[in-house]
Structure formats: C-alpha cells, structure tokens
Motif scaffolding. Structure first.
Motif, mmCIF file in Angstrom:
data_model
loop_
_atom_site.group_PDB
_atom_site.id
_atom_site.type_symbol
_atom_site.label_atom_id
_atom_site.label_comp_id
_atom_site.label_asym_id
_atom_site.label_seq_id
_atom_site.Cartn_x
_atom_site.Cartn_y
_atom_site.Cartn_z
ATOM 1 N N LYS A 10 -1.489 46.078 -21.797
ATOM 2 C CA LYS A 10 -2.055 45.388 -20.630
ATOM 3 C C LYS A 10 -3.447 45.947 -20.326
ATOM 4 O O LYS A 10 -3.636 47.174 -20.360
ATOM 5 N N THR B 229 -4.708 46.212 -17.531
ATOM 6 C CA THR B 229 -4.636 47.017 -16.297
ATOM 7 C C THR B 229 -4.295 48.475 -16.605
ATOM 8 O O THR B 229 -4.395 49.329 -15.730
ATOM 9 N N LYS B 230 -3.838 48.727 -17.839
ATOM 10 C CA LYS B 230 -3.449 50.108 -18.172
ATOM 11 C C LYS B 230 -4.439 50.727 -19.171
ATOM 12 O O LYS B 230 -4.133 51.727 -19.819
ATOM 13 N N THR C 127 -4.002 45.707 -9.670
ATOM 14 C CA THR C 127 -5.035 44.880 -9.045
ATOM 15 C C THR C 127 -4.433 44.283 -7.771
ATOM 16 O O THR C 127 -3.207 44.160 -7.685
ATOM 17 N N GLU D 107 -5.080 48.138 -2.897
ATOM 18 C CA GLU D 107 -4.056 47.606 -1.979
ATOM 19 C C GLU D 107 -4.630 46.405 -1.223
ATOM 20 O O GLU D 107 -5.507 46.549 -0.369
ATOM 21 N N SER D 108 -4.062 45.239 -1.551
ATOM 22 C CA SER D 108 -4.642 43.994 -1.042
ATOM 23 C C SER D 108 -4.839 43.975 0.473
ATOM 24 O O SER D 108 -5.908 43.605 0.965
HETATM 25 N N1 LIG Z 1 0.803 46.563 -3.179
HETATM 26 C C1 LIG Z 1 -0.217 46.165 -4.106
HETATM 27 C C2 LIG Z 1 0.452 45.481 -5.290
HETATM 28 C C3 LIG Z 1 -0.495 45.293 -6.447
HETATM 29 C C4 LIG Z 1 0.197 44.770 -7.676
HETATM 30 O O1 LIG Z 1 1.412 44.937 -7.859
HETATM 31 N N2 LIG Z 1 -0.575 44.133 -8.562
HETATM 32 C C5 LIG Z 1 -0.042 43.614 -9.791
HETATM 33 C C6 LIG Z 1 -0.266 42.113 -9.905
HETATM 34 S S1 LIG Z 1 0.729 41.278 -8.737
HETATM 35 C C7 LIG Z 1 -0.772 44.240 -10.978
HETATM 36 O O2 LIG Z 1 -1.952 44.460 -10.932
HETATM 37 N N3 LIG Z 1 -0.050 44.538 -12.035
HETATM 38 C C8 LIG Z 1 -0.653 45.103 -13.189
HETATM 39 C C9 LIG Z 1 0.356 45.681 -14.118
HETATM 40 O O3 LIG Z 1 1.537 45.410 -13.935
HETATM 41 O O4 LIG Z 1 -0.053 46.366 -15.049
HETATM 42 C C10 LIG Z 1 -1.223 45.248 -3.403
HETATM 43 O O5 LIG Z 1 -0.850 44.565 -2.440
HETATM 44 O O6 LIG Z 1 -2.399 45.244 -3.793
#
Ligand SMILES: N[C@@H](CCC(=O)N[C@@H](CS)C(=O)NCC(=O)O)C(=O)O
Length: 364
Positions: free
Chosen positions: A160, A162-163, A176, A189-190
């Motif tokens: 991913k 994101t990693k 994200t 944190e959104s």
């Molecule tokens: N609590 C965080 C949750 C963020 C989150 O879970 N983001 C997910 C997308 S919904 C993400 O970036 N996932 C990347 C991954 O799983 O590697 C917020 O509200 O920003």
C-alpha cells in the motif's frame, strides 16, 4: 445612509460584481471602525497585513486603520481607492496615519506585487479516494476555497502506498487524510483537520456559526458523525475481510449492526428536520463531517427512503459545488461495485422470519 434593507446598504455594482459569494465574507459595521462590535478581528486572527480602502479617509478609514494598528497588523492604505468630502481633511488624515502607523500604497502597486510575488507553496492533502475521513477534509478545503495539492495514495495495490517509507515519515500511522500545510505543519485525523482548517484559514469562509447555541451543535455533530462510521464498520469487516464460508457465523452481529444503524439514523433524521443544514441553518463543519458518511453508506447500498428529511438534506448538499468537487473520483450515481447492505441481506436470508423482517425493515 446605510439603513439595513434599503438601497443605501447595497454594495456598489462594481464592488458587488467582484465578490465571490461562496468565499468572501461581508461584514456589516455600525461604528466608524470596522473592528468595533464585529467579528473582524476574530476572522483575521492569523493575518499579519491589512489593506484598507473605502470612505471616508478621515473618518471610517482612519478609525479602522488605528484599531488595526493596535491589534498588531501591518497597515496599508490604498490611497487611490479612498473617498472623502474635503481634500484638506483627507490629506491631513493620510499624513497622520503615515506618520504614526500606516504605509501608503496604491491598488495598482499591490496588484503588480501580487502578480510578481513567488507563489506560496500550497498545502498538500494526502488522501485515499472514497475514504470518508479524506472526503470530509476535501469538503472543507473546497468549501473554504483553499488552494491545495491533492496527493492520492493507493491502498488496493500491494504494498500500500500509505505504508511507504516516505509517507510513514510524514504520518507514522500510515493513514489518510494527512495534511501538510504550506508552512510545513503536519496534521492528521480528519475531525482534527476540520477544526485546524477553520482556525488557521480564518480569512476564508467561516464554517462555524456565530451564536453559542449553534456553535455547540456544530461541535457535537462533528463528533457524532463518527458514531455512524463506527456502528457501520462491522459490516465492512464481514463483507470485505471475512471469507465467504465464514460469513454466516456473523448473522447475529449483522442484525445487531443494522438495528443500530437504523437507530442512529433516527437521530440524524431529527436533526435534518430541525434546520436547513445538519446543525443549524448555516452550512458548517458538521455538514462536512457528516455528509460523506451518509453518502458513503448510500454508495454501499443503504436506503434512506424512509428518512425523508435526511433524504432531502443529502440531495441539497449533493448539489453544492464543494460536494461535487470533493466527490470521490470515479464514483457514479449507481453505487459501488460491492453492495454491502445487499450482501449482508443475503447472508441473513436463512434466518428466522422475524429476523429477516427486521433486516428488510432496516435496509429498505
Ligand atoms: N481516524 C482517522 C481514520 C483514518 C483512516 O482510517 N484512514 C484510512 C482510509 S479510510 C487509511 O488511510 N488507510 C490506509 C491504510 O489502511 O493503509 C481519521 O478520521 O482521519
């Protein structure tokens, strides 16, 4: 005279036509200084320079410039955009302001400088397409008209994005949305980003109401919007992460979750009934926090037909330009490839009649 509701209060057509009705904020003042009894100083909290034009030089302009100086701004007066009755008093006021606290400039000089200035770097938003948290932040950025660079990270591919090491150095959680502001500040944190943008971009359209009662509702609804996300989450776990042959073991969890979603939506239906937007009659951070949640669930097959106020609300927000711009790329009106609500309905199909009835009631 500028009497509210009468012609004198209207902006000159030349000024009115320059207004961006979605972003520019018009403040009505009752006293000479634009700072007296208005929210101007609050809106301009993070601003360093203030440019003043208008009329009359020796009255409102001077009073506003004096207050601006005492608030700590660097004050500029646009000498070619001032109105006055007496040239003598106009000149005396200019001399006084220049001697003590203001820099004299002109509209054309400032315009020229702004065109030749090196552009500031933009805030960068790292986002995942179609994710509720990223969607919320995009709504605010578009609604406030903040120019930003959107960097999409893919999470369906392995590894991913994101990693990646690069991204983990920005956000060690690898999640994200992550916002890197133009001054290098990093915020994750959104819901925290929503408040950050409201606080640090005060010169853009405000997404917090002025009255305390409405402000309280916005703060609450922003947090409450997460309830629906948390309640719904088990359905995604079952549909996307549980092998098909094990899914039927989760029937009772599905029924419990669907009942909780139904219960939660009743709160939102009540909110939608009470005001034009989800917290009050103004579009606020609460709408940016909640609209992506309900729209995501609809994309995954939720029907809100029985919640008529909520349905109207969703349609109303959907038409807004910030909602259109923030809408996940490639998402059409038909819904997602995986219909989560339909899938869980088929999982509980073998249940007793009472349970199936209950599920039908919730999802249709
Ligand atoms: N609590 C965080 C949750 C963020 C989150 O879970 N983001 C997910 C997308 S919904 C993400 O970036 N996932 C990347 C991954 O799983 O590697 C917020 O509200 O920003």
């Amino acid at each position: 005279m500028c009497i509210p509701g009468q012609d004198g209060e209207k902006l000159a057509p030349e000024v009115d036509s320059l207004l961006n009705k979605e972003q520019d904020q018009v403040i009505c003042k009752k006293y000479y200084s634009a700072f007296t009894d208005t929210i101007l100083a609050n809106i301009l909290r993070e601003v360093k320079e203030i440019h003043i034009c208008g009329l009359m030089t020796n009255v409102c302009v001077q009073a506003t410039a004096t207050d601006a100086f005492f608030y700590g701004y660097k004050v500029f007066i646009w000498t070619d955009c001032l109105g006055y009755r007496s040239r003598k008093r106009h000149q005396e006021a200019l001399d006084k302001m220049q001697r003590w606290y203001a820099t004299m400039t002109t509209a054309s000089k400032c315009l020229e400088q702004s065109q030749t200035a090196t552009p500031l770097c933009k805030p960068v938003l790292y986002f995942v397409n179609g994710s509720i948290p990223s969607w919320r932040v995009m709504m605010v950025l578009h609604e406030k008209g903040i120019d930003f660079e959107a960097k999409r990270l893919k999470v369906m591919s392995t590894p991913k994005e994101t990693k990646s090491i690069e991204f983990l150095t920005i956000n060690p959680r690898g999640l994200t949305p992550t916002l890197v502001d133009s001054d290098g500040a990093i915020i994750t944190e959104s819901l925290a980003i929503l408040h950050y943008l409201e606080q640090y971009y005060p010169h853009t359209l405000s997404l917090l109401p002025i009255t305390k009662a409405d402000h309280i509702k916005v703060l609450q609804r922003v947090q409450e919007s997460q309830n629906l996300v948390d309640i719904y989450e088990p359905l995604e776990e079952i549909v996307f992460k549980t092998p098909e042959h094990e899914q039927s073991a989760h029937k009772s969890s599905i029924v419990k979750t669907l009942t909780s979603i139904d219960h939660e939506l009743i709160f939102w239906e009540t909110y939608a009934t009470k005001s034009m937007f989800i917290a009050c009659d103004q579009f606020t951070l609460a709408d940016c926090a909640f609209y992506p949640v309900v729209t995501y669930l609809i994309h995954r097959g939720l029907s809100i037909d029985k919640f008529s106020a909520l349905k109207d609300y969703v349609e109303r927000i959907r038409a807004k330009s910030s909602a259109i711009k923030a809408h996940p790329r490639g998402w059409g009106p038909k819904g997602g490839k995986v219909n989560v609500f339909e899938t869980v309905r088929t999982i509980v199909e073998g249940c007793n009649e009472k349970t199936v009835d209950l599920v039908e009631k919730v999802i249709s």
